[in-house]
Scaffold this motif. Structure first.
Motif, PDB file in Angstrom:
ATOM      1  N   TYR A 178       0.403  -1.344  -0.351  1.00  0.00           N
ATOM      2  CA  TYR A 178      -0.072   0.291   0.007  1.00  0.00           C
ATOM      3  C   TYR A 178       0.695   1.379   0.148  1.00  0.00           C
ATOM      4  CZ  TYR A 178      -3.612   2.889   1.491  1.00  0.00           C
ATOM      5  OH  TYR A 178      -4.669   4.671   1.520  1.00  0.00           O
ATOM      6  N   GLU A 179       1.577   1.057   0.814  1.00  0.00           N
ATOM      7  CA  GLU A 179       2.680   1.981   0.836  1.00  0.00           C
ATOM      8  C   GLU A 179       3.899   2.290  -0.653  1.00  0.00           C
ATOM      9  OE1 GLU A 179       5.036   1.703   4.301  1.00  0.00           O
ATOM     10  OE2 GLU A 179       3.134   2.456   5.372  1.00  0.00           O
ATOM     11  N   ASN A 180       3.376   1.579  -0.550  1.00  0.00           N
ATOM     12  CA  ASN A 180       4.558   1.601  -2.198  1.00  0.00           C
ATOM     13  C   ASN A 180       3.542   1.996  -3.205  1.00  0.00           C
ATOM     14  OD1 ASN A 180       7.250   0.898  -1.850  1.00  0.00           O
ATOM     15  ND2 ASN A 180       6.306  -0.824  -1.496  1.00  0.00           N
ATOM     16  N   GLY A 181       2.501   2.143  -3.001  1.00  0.00           N
ATOM     17  CA  GLY A 181       1.149   2.824  -4.458  1.00  0.00           C
ATOM     18  C   GLY A 181       0.670   1.550  -4.481  1.00  0.00           C
ATOM     19  N   ASP A 182       0.708   0.091  -4.240  1.00  0.00           N
ATOM     20  CA  ASP A 182      -0.253  -0.780  -4.897  1.00  0.00           C
ATOM     21  C   ASP A 182      -1.929  -0.864  -3.622  1.00  0.00           C
ATOM     22  OD1 ASP A 182      -1.796  -2.715  -5.737  1.00  0.00           O
ATOM     23  OD2 ASP A 182      -0.735  -4.799  -5.396  1.00  0.00           O
ATOM     24  N   LEU A 183      -2.730   0.105  -4.037  1.00  0.00           N
ATOM     25  CA  LEU A 183      -3.877   0.035  -3.280  1.00  0.00           C
ATOM     26  C   LEU A 183      -4.963  -0.768  -3.032  1.00  0.00           C
ATOM     27  CD1 LEU A 183      -4.124   4.566  -3.993  1.00  0.00           C
ATOM     28  CD2 LEU A 183      -2.806   3.164  -1.911  1.00  0.00           C
ATOM     29  N   ASP A 184      -4.826  -1.298  -4.177  1.00  0.00           N
ATOM     30  CA  ASP A 184      -5.692  -2.962  -4.247  1.00  0.00           C
ATOM     31  C   ASP A 184      -4.892  -3.896  -3.563  1.00  0.00           C
ATOM     32  OD1 ASP A 184      -7.608  -4.973  -4.870  1.00  0.00           O
ATOM     33  OD2 ASP A 184      -6.322  -5.303  -7.098  1.00  0.00           O
TER      34      ASP A 184
END
Length: 175
Positions: free
Chosen positions: A136-142
Motif C-alpha cells: 500500500y505504501e508503495n502505491g499498490d492500493l488494491d
C-alpha cells in the motif's frame, strides 16, 4: 487403689485428653475447609479476571483486523483506519498482556495451548497486514489479493478465541 478409683483416675485423665484431641481435629478440619474455600474463591476471582481480560483483548483484535480488512477492500484508507484506531484507543484502556499471561501461567496453565493458538493466528494476521501495508505504501492500493488469506486467518483467530474462551470457562466450572 481400688478398681473404682482407677476407673475414676482414667476418666479424669483420659476424658480431657480425648476432648482435646476431638477439638483439635475439629479445628484442623475447619481450618482445612476454610483454606480450601478461600483458595476456590481466589481462583474463581482470578479466572473471572482472566475471562474479562481475554474478552477485551479479543474484541480489540477483532476491531483492529476488521479495519485492516476494510483497507484491503478499499472501503477505508490507511489514514482513516488509523484515525479510527486512535479514536478507539482513547475510549479503551490498553490490554495488559503481562497480567493475562501471568494469570494463564500461574493459575490456569491448561489454557496455555488455546492462548498460544490465538497468538499464533494473530502473528499470521500481522504478517499479512504488514505485507499489505508495505504494498500500500508503495502505491499498490488494491488489497484484494491479501483479503482472502487475511479473512481465513481472521476466521482462524476467531475460532481459536472461542476455544480459548471455552477453555477458560471450563477451568472456572471445575473450581
Amino acid at each position: 487403689m481400688t478398681d473404682e478409683q482407677i476407673i475414676d483416675l482414667v476418666k479424669t485423665v483420659v476424658s480431657p485428653f480425648l476432648g482435646g484431641i476431638i477439638a483439635l481435629c475439629g479445628v484442623s478440619l475447619t481450618s482445612r475447609f476454610d483454606t480450601k474455600k478461600r483458595r476456590q474463591e481466589m481462583l474463581r476471582g482470578r479466572g473471572e479476571e482472566l475471562y474479562t481480560l481475554n474478552e477485551k483483548w479479543l474484541n480489540g483484535l477483532t476491531g483492529y483486523f476488521l479495519r485492516r480488512a476494510s483497507v484491503m477492500q478499499g472501503k477505508l484508507t490507511y489514514n482513516e483506519a488509523l484515525d479510527l484506531e486512535i479514536a478507539e484507543g482513547s475510549r479503551h484502556q490498553t490490554h495488559d498482556f503481562s497480567r493475562l499471561e501471568m494469570l494463564i501461567d500461574v493459575y490456569f496453565p491448561a489454557t496455555r495451548p488455546a492462548y498460544d493458538r490465538v497468538t499464533a493466528g494473530r502473528a499470521t494476521l500481522n504478517k499479512i497486514a504488514s505485507e499489505h501495508k508495505r504494498a500500500y505504501e508503495n502505491g499498490d492500493l488494491d488489497g484484494k489479493g491479501y483479503l482472502k488469506p487475511f479473512q481465513q486467518a481472521m476466521k482462524d483467530v476467531d475460532d481459536a478465541g472461542k476455544a480459548l474462551k471455552e477453555t477458560i470457562l471450563s477451568e472456572l466450572r471445575s473450581i
